[in-house]
Design an enzyme around this catalytic site. Structure first.
Site, PDB file in Angstrom:
ATOM      1  N   ASP A 207       3.983  -2.212 -15.977  1.00 35.60           N
ATOM      2  CA  ASP A 207       3.419  -0.916 -15.589  1.00 35.60           C
ATOM      3  C   ASP A 207       3.235  -0.064 -16.845  1.00 35.60           C
ATOM      4  O   ASP A 207       4.215   0.314 -17.503  1.00 35.60           O
ATOM      5  CB  ASP A 207       4.357  -0.219 -14.599  1.00 35.60           C
ATOM      6  CG  ASP A 207       3.705   0.979 -13.923  1.00 35.60           C
ATOM      7  OD1 ASP A 207       2.828   1.601 -14.538  1.00 35.60           O
ATOM      8  OD2 ASP A 207       4.094   1.289 -12.778  1.00 35.60           O
TER       9      ASP A 207
ATOM     10  N   SER B 113       4.563   6.115  -6.636  1.00 33.88           N
ATOM     11  CA  SER B 113       4.289   6.871  -7.847  1.00 33.88           C
ATOM     12  C   SER B 113       4.701   8.334  -7.682  1.00 33.88           C
ATOM     13  O   SER B 113       5.874   8.629  -7.450  1.00 33.88           O
ATOM     14  CB  SER B 113       2.805   6.745  -8.207  1.00 33.88           C
ATOM     15  OG  SER B 113       2.536   7.307  -9.470  1.00 33.88           O
TER      16      SER B 113
ATOM     17  N   HIS C 181       0.522  -0.793 -12.325  1.00 36.40           N
ATOM     18  CA  HIS C 181       0.861   0.413 -11.569  1.00 36.40           C
ATOM     19  C   HIS C 181       0.141   0.479 -10.229  1.00 36.40           C
ATOM     20  O   HIS C 181       0.680   1.063  -9.280  1.00 36.40           O
ATOM     21  CB  HIS C 181       0.514   1.657 -12.401  1.00 36.40           C
ATOM     22  CG  HIS C 181       1.022   2.937 -11.812  1.00 36.40           C
ATOM     23  ND1 HIS C 181       2.361   3.249 -11.756  1.00 36.40           N
ATOM     24  CD2 HIS C 181       0.352   3.984 -11.234  1.00 36.40           C
ATOM     25  CE1 HIS C 181       2.503   4.434 -11.180  1.00 36.40           C
ATOM     26  NE2 HIS C 181       1.310   4.904 -10.857  1.00 36.40           N
TER      27      HIS C 181
END
Length: 408
Positions: free
Chosen positions: A217, A152, A246
């Site tokens: 996601d 991320s 995610h």
């Protein structure tokens, strides 16, 4: 204005757990240990874990976990997401260390966990640089044995460091982002005030890049991972986890399976193999230029002399291309600078132009035989002297006094 935008983006980009899930404690022997009641933290006598405090160039002290694997050949440098700290990630680190057979270095950004300072884009860059320097100096790890892993927001510092290290073994981007504003505002342009411009840095990474992303996601759209994969210079087979979100990709069996395959291939990759692969790709790109003439097309192979130039023996470079409708042959010296020849000599006999006086004295402009290969299917112009290439024959004057005829 730029500072305000950066601070605003930082508020949306960083969510450190509050309070932190762990604390540091120093033993009597000076060794740091981790104390936590909620997270599965190791025992103080665990010799496979080193708890470190690393100084950054911003003056912060960040916490790092170094997990040893006695069978490891590579080291994984893990940059986590924006809403976790090392206390929550320790169990995952142990699983990766065992299943991937790697040493693993994980760290908390400034302002996360027991690390000092405040989180920001620039501080995360300083954090990962300090951790990598620690790997080099404290553990003797070279960049050829390092795989950078960014999850991320962690893809930002990961690509920042990867763009600076040309001999890295590999990079893993887990739910990576193209840029900060592309996540927040869903824009398709890069602004100067944007943060984590991975869309620009991914092009500078010279090692294999594995992209892992969930198709469902809802935080960082799958298009981010797809874009990073397409722009990688040496992209590895991506892993698109169907139905993955995610924060749950580690729960899918394909995650660890595909990651193990990548690590094993990186282990077997030696410097010699990488150089061979680079040479093959370079040769392939050369063969795709479309040139079918191997001797003279698209290369400066024909050089002739100017009789009046004493400073340069090869002042006129000739380059021929069968793919170009006009022959791009230009003398480079001042005294012999002429306009382009007409299209492949087709209208040369109808064009009234002559050589400068410096070149009219001697029939010294000769056309090498290699240039004939550029006309495999065309008739050679009958008006041109192909042995001496004296273009004055086209206007009725030849240097030997004959009218368009060759001696011998």
């Amino acid at each position: 204005m730029g500072c305000m935008v950066s601070q605003l983006a930082a508020k949306f980009a960083f969510f450190p757990p509050s309070p932190p899930t762990y604390q540091l404690k120093k033993n009597e022997d000076g060794k740091l240990t981790v104390v936590s009641a909620a997270a599965p933290i190791p025992h103080a006598d665990d010799t496979s874990l080193d708890v470190l405090l690393v100084d950054t160039k911003h003056g912060n002290k960040i916490v790092a976990f170094y997990l040893r694997n006695p069978y490891a050949r590579l080291t994984l440098l893990y940059s986590h997401g924006n809403a976790a700290d090392l206390g929550q990630l320790y169990d995952l680190f142990v699983q990766l260390k065992v299943n991937l057979r790697v040493n693993l270095m994980g760290y908390d950004y400034s302002g996360y966990g027991a690390s000092t300072g405040k989180p920001s884009e620039s501080s995360t860059y300083a954090d990962i640089e300090a951790i990598y320097e620690c790997l080099e100096t404290e553990y003797g790890v070279s960049q050829e044995d390092v795989i950078l892993y960014g999850q991320s927001v962690g893809s930002g510092p990961t690509l920042h460091l990867a763009a600076k290290l040309p001999r890295l073994r590999g990079v893993v981007l887990h739910s990576g982002i193209l840029s900060g504003l592309r996540v927040l505002c869903h824009v398709k342009f890069t602004f100067c005030l944007d943060i984590y411009k991975n869309i620009n840095k991914i092009k500078k990474v010279k090692c294999p890049v594995l992209v892992i992303h969930g198709t469902e996601d809802d935080v960082v759209n799958w298009l981010h991972g797809n874009g990073l994969w397409k722009m990688s210079r040496e992209s590895y087979d991506p892993l698109w986890i169907k139905g993955g979100g995610h924060c749950n990709l580690e729960l899918y069996p394909d995650y660890i399976r595909h990651l193990c395959k990548f690590i094993q291939e990186m282990e077997s990759m030696t410097t010699e193999k990488r150089l061979k692969k680079i040479r093959q790709s370079a040769n392939q790109s050369k063969s795709n230029t479309g040139c079918t003439c191997s001797r003279c097309c698209r290369v400066k192979c024909c050089r002739v002399k100017c009789p009046e130039c004493s400073n340069c023996c090869c002042c006129m470079n000739v380059s021929w291309s069968i793919n170009c409708p006009e022959c791009c042959w230009r003398p480079s010296c001042k005294c012999c600078r002429l306009p382009k020849f007409p299209s492949c000599f087709r209208s040369i006999c109808r064009t009234k132009w002559s050589w400068p006086s410096c070149c009219a004295t001697k029939c010294s402009l000769s056309l090498p035989s290699c240039c004939c290969c550029c006309y495999p299917k065309r008739a050679r112009p009958s008006c041109c002297c192909m042995n001496c290439f004296c273009w004055q024959c086209c206007v009725g004057k030849h240097s030997d006094g004959t009218n368009g005829k060759q001696n011998g």
